[in-house]
Structures are given as C-alpha cells and as structure tokens.
Design a protein around this motif. Structure first.
Motif, mmCIF file in Angstrom:
data_model
loop_
_atom_site.group_PDB
_atom_site.id
_atom_site.type_symbol
_atom_site.label_atom_id
_atom_site.label_comp_id
_atom_site.label_asym_id
_atom_site.label_seq_id
_atom_site.Cartn_x
_atom_site.Cartn_y
_atom_site.Cartn_z
ATOM 1 N N ARG A 1 0.837 -1.188 0.000
ATOM 2 C CA ARG A 1 0.000 0.000 0.000
ATOM 3 C C ARG A 1 0.875 1.242 0.000
ATOM 4 O O ARG A 1 1.838 1.339 0.765
ATOM 5 N N TRP B 1 0.245 5.432 -0.118
ATOM 6 C CA TRP B 1 -0.716 6.528 -0.140
ATOM 7 C C TRP B 1 -0.310 7.576 -1.176
ATOM 8 O O TRP B 1 0.840 7.982 -1.240
ATOM 9 N N GLU B 2 -1.288 7.994 -1.986
ATOM 10 C CA GLU B 2 -1.066 9.063 -2.946
ATOM 11 C C GLU B 2 -2.217 10.062 -2.843
ATOM 12 O O GLU B 2 -3.379 9.666 -2.762
ATOM 13 N N ASN C 1 -7.402 5.122 -1.648
ATOM 14 C CA ASN C 1 -6.133 4.743 -1.029
ATOM 15 C C ASN C 1 -6.234 3.564 -0.074
ATOM 16 O O ASN C 1 -5.198 3.037 0.361
ATOM 17 N N GLY D 1 -5.290 0.211 -2.285
ATOM 18 C CA GLY D 1 -5.123 1.554 -2.814
ATOM 19 C C GLY D 1 -4.725 1.582 -4.277
ATOM 20 O O GLY D 1 -4.189 0.616 -4.834
ATOM 21 N N GLU E 1 -2.407 3.315 -5.982
ATOM 22 C CA GLU E 1 -0.998 3.269 -6.369
ATOM 23 C C GLU E 1 -0.464 1.838 -6.349
ATOM 24 O O GLU E 1 0.161 1.385 -7.326
#
Length: 224
Positions: free
Chosen positions: A49, A51-52, A147, A157, A159
C-alpha cells in the motif's frame, strides 16, 4: 437500574466522542491501517500500500470508480435511498444478495469497521457515513476510498494496484486500465484486471462508455 442506565449513557457518550475524534483525525491524516488490512495480514496476506493524494491519481480512475460504484456520489448525502430500496427488494426471499452501498458508505466501512453483514456493523457504518459526510469534503472521501480499497490479496489503494497489475503509477493509468480496475472492485481477490474473463472485459467496456457520461454531465465535479 439507575446505575446501569448511567453507565450505559456514559458508554454511548464515550463511543460517540471517540468516533467523532477518529473521523476528525482522518480528515487530515491518512489512515495508517484499516481493520480489513489487519485481518488479512493475520490470515497470512501481505500488505502492499502506498498513499497518494488525489491529484496524483489518474482522473480516469476517478471517473471509472464513480461510473462503476456510485454515479450519484456528488449529489447525495452519503446514502442512495433508491439503490438501498432496490437492494432490499432483491434480497428478499433468499434471492441473491445485492449491495446498495455508496462510495461514502464503503469508505466508512473500510476505514473504521470490520467486514461483516450484521445489523450492528451496518448501524455503525451508517453512523460513520454520516460523520464523514459532515466532517470531510467529497474530495477527501474519494481520496481515502481510493487509497484504502482492496484491489487484490494484500494490495490496497490505487498506487499499489496500478503497480501490481500494470507496472505503472496510478497517475499513468489509461482509461481502459482504470475501467478494468473499477470493474473488479466488488470481487478483487477473484477477478483480475490483467487477465479479465468475458464478464469483466465486457463490463469494462460498459464502464468506459459511462466514464464519458461522468465527464460530460459533471458527475465528478465535486472532487475536481
């Protein structure tokens, strides 16, 4: 009896206060982990994972998810009552279960709660849905959703999903790739966006056409 009622009231007030603070915290802080992530990890799954922020996720994925999961996202207050009524009707008499959850409800469930179909969990989901609709912006709700949502076993998420399935960042997803990712959300551990079966491939085509309507009708304007 009075003492019992007093302690019950204290407990309810405490739970309300904790939930308010928790939701307020996640308004500005990325959820570090979710209950589902912990459950999967205990069960032996990995945890991928990254986060973006929403502005580093392809707009095509935003359109695809709204087209697939909740076309009324920008217009409702957390609940799609027509979809909920349809779900209740179709779930009667042992019929195949059909969901009526909005993106807001799914975000509340995934961010704060355990995976379960009990009435207690549904009640808690409704409460947290109301909280995030009041405390967060629509943009924040969708950002958190994209996310933390599960996109394969141990993959959470946009990304991580983009890199896992297509070897690229979430910002670089094409419209077709975004549609395929959106289609598998109801069953991400069994359906594959990179090896789509006939249903997933056909459904992705439908979502691509709906994405054009989302853009034309401004159905994602609340997160721009």
């Amino acid at each position: 009896m009075r003492r019992l009622l007093r302690w019950a009231l204290i407990g309810v007030v405490g739970l309300v206060a904790v939930s308010l603070l928790w939701a307020a915290l996640y308004r500005v802080v990325p959820p570090p982990v979710t209950p589902l992530m912990l459950i999967r990890a205990i069960g032996g799954s990995g945890l991928s994972r990254d986060w973006e922020p929403l502005d580093r996720i392809s707009p095509a994925l935003v359109e695809a998810v709204i087209a697939s999961e909740d076309s009324g996202f920008c217009g409702h207050g957390g609940f799609d009552w027509a979809a909920i009524e349809d779900a209740f009707e179709e779930n009667e008499d042992g019929k195949r279960l059909r969901g009526g959850s909005t993106i807001s409800q799914q975000t509340a469930k995934n961010a704060f709660l355990w995976p379960d179909r009990s009435w207690a969990r549904k009640g808690a989901e409704a409460w947290f849905t109301l909280l995030i609709e009041q405390l967060w912006s629509k943009r924040r709700i969708l950002e958190v959703y994209l996310n933390i949502i599960e996109w394969d076993d141990g993959v959470y998420g946009a990304e991580a999903a983009a890199r896992h399935h297509f070897g690229k960042s979430a910002a670089a997803l094409t419209r077709r790739e975004a549609a395929l990712l959106a289609v598998v959300l109801p069953n991400p551990r069994d359906w594959s966006p990179t090896r789509p079966g006939p249903y997933v491939a056909r459904r992705a085509g439908v979502i691509e056409r709906r994405m054009a309507l989302v853009r034309r009708d401004g159905l994602a304007d609340c997160v721009r």
